[in-house]
Scaffold this motif. Structure first.
Motif: not given
Length: 344
Positions: A24-34, A102-119
């Motif tokens: 219900g929020v008014e905004r332009q349709a977004e297309i994300l790359r995964g 990126a979505i898969a069976d990706i394990t959250v690790t401290d080294p990876r947190k240097r490059f990305v944020d995790f949900t």
């Protein structure tokens, strides 16, 4: 002149539709790359269409937030490890701005947190030992495994290998040292690892959730989880640093946990086929072949009646699109009133 005004009104109305999404929020349709990786039951491509646990999960998130997305497979087929201070795999795709998530069976690790944020994590488990039942013997822990005559290994490039390489625990250090002495014990993918377990005296070290799935599919296999719980781990979606979408993804994942939908999605794929078929078959699942460097991607059998989240998605050239859904009753009413004005 009246005709021009009417045409302008129609144009304005159609443009306005592109700014409304399912929340219900008014905004332009977004297309994300995964970006994802082939590892059933998490993701694969069947009949030109992406399917699997994380695809269903992403479709649910897209429905809640209101966006479209496109998926592609990790070009190097890796999850993401640091080499020469550079990150590869899916994590590298997100870090280098080639993917929004990126979505898969990706394990959250401290080294990876240097490059990305995790949900917010969508799955939690621990490492496990996958082994053929006839080779289990007295193995109940990683110490037992290290003292046994079994060969053992894990993925050559992944978080589990990194865990062993960095551990100061004497048991895990011993396991890692043996794997380093025998590089042929390592597996480059699930196919190779499970083939070894099925055909030789070999134990495959993987995440517990994946081991659980495999033992429900291959009836001669079992898995062992060390009571010491060396590495409780979480799967989450990797996002670009400071992405404005992270908070919205977190909110959607929490909602799916609270309403039980996340558990429903998992139940659709994690089935104990061995128990279901033991009364009527000779465990033909034992003979299922692995192909294409991956587990056979089999659509889950019929289970609880749940709405398939991907029922309104379609595929074009390897791209999964989510159509923008217009759910506001006010928009429908406005359209009817506009048509009435045009006609009269």
């Amino acid at each position: 002149m009246n005709l021009v005004i009417k045409l302008c009104l129609i144009l304005i109305f159609l443009i306005n539709l592109n700014y409304r999404c399912s929340d219900g929020v008014e905004r332009q349709a977004e297309i994300l790359r995964g970006v994802t990786i082939r590892n059933w039951p998490y993701a694969d491509r069947l009949s030109g269409k992406y399917e699997g646990y994380v695809v269903d999960l992403m479709n649910e998130i897209a429905d809640i937030i209101g966006f479209e997305y496109r998926l592609y497979f990790s070009p190097d087929g890796k999850y993401g490890v640091i080499q020469d201070n550079r990150i590869n795999g899916m994590i590298g795709e997100v870090y280098n701005n080639r993917a929004d998530f990126a979505i898969a069976d990706i394990t959250v690790t401290d080294p990876r947190k240097r490059f990305v944020d995790f949900t917010e994590p969508f799955m939690e488990n621990d490492i496990a030992i996958l082994v053929n039942k006839k080779n289990v013997g007295n193995i109940r822990s990683f110490k037992d495994l290290s003292d046994s005559d079994l060969a053992y290994g894990t993925y050559r490039s992944g978080s589990t290998h990194h865990l062993f390489s960095q551990s100061t625990d004497p048991v895990l250090h011993k396991v890692y040292s043996q794997m380093e002495k025998h590089p042929d014990w390592m597996a480059s993918n699930a196919k190779e690892g499970v083939d070894k377990v099925n055909s030789t005296k070999y134990a495959f070290i993987v995440e517990g959730s994946f081991a659980e799935f495999l033992t429900g599919l291959y009836c001669d296999l079992t898995y062992i989880q060390d009571k010491k719980q060396y590495s409780p781990r979480q799967y989450a979606i990797a996002m670009q640093k400071d992405s404005p979408y992270t908070a919205r993804f977190n909110s959607a994942i929490k909602k799916l946990k609270q309403n039980g939908r996340l558990a429903q999605i998992k139940a659709r794929y994690w089935k104990d086929r061995c128990e279901d078929e033991s009364k009527t078959t000779n465990n033909n699942d034992n003979n299922r072949q692995l192909k294409n460097d991956n587990l056979v991607a089999q659509r889950p059998p019929k289970g609880p009646e749940i709405k398939l989240a991907d029922s309104s998605s379609y595929t074009v050239s390897g791209t999964v699109h989510r159509p923008v859904l217009i759910t506001s009753a006010k928009v429908i009413v406005a359209f009817i009133l506009l048509m009435a004005v045009i006609v009269y």
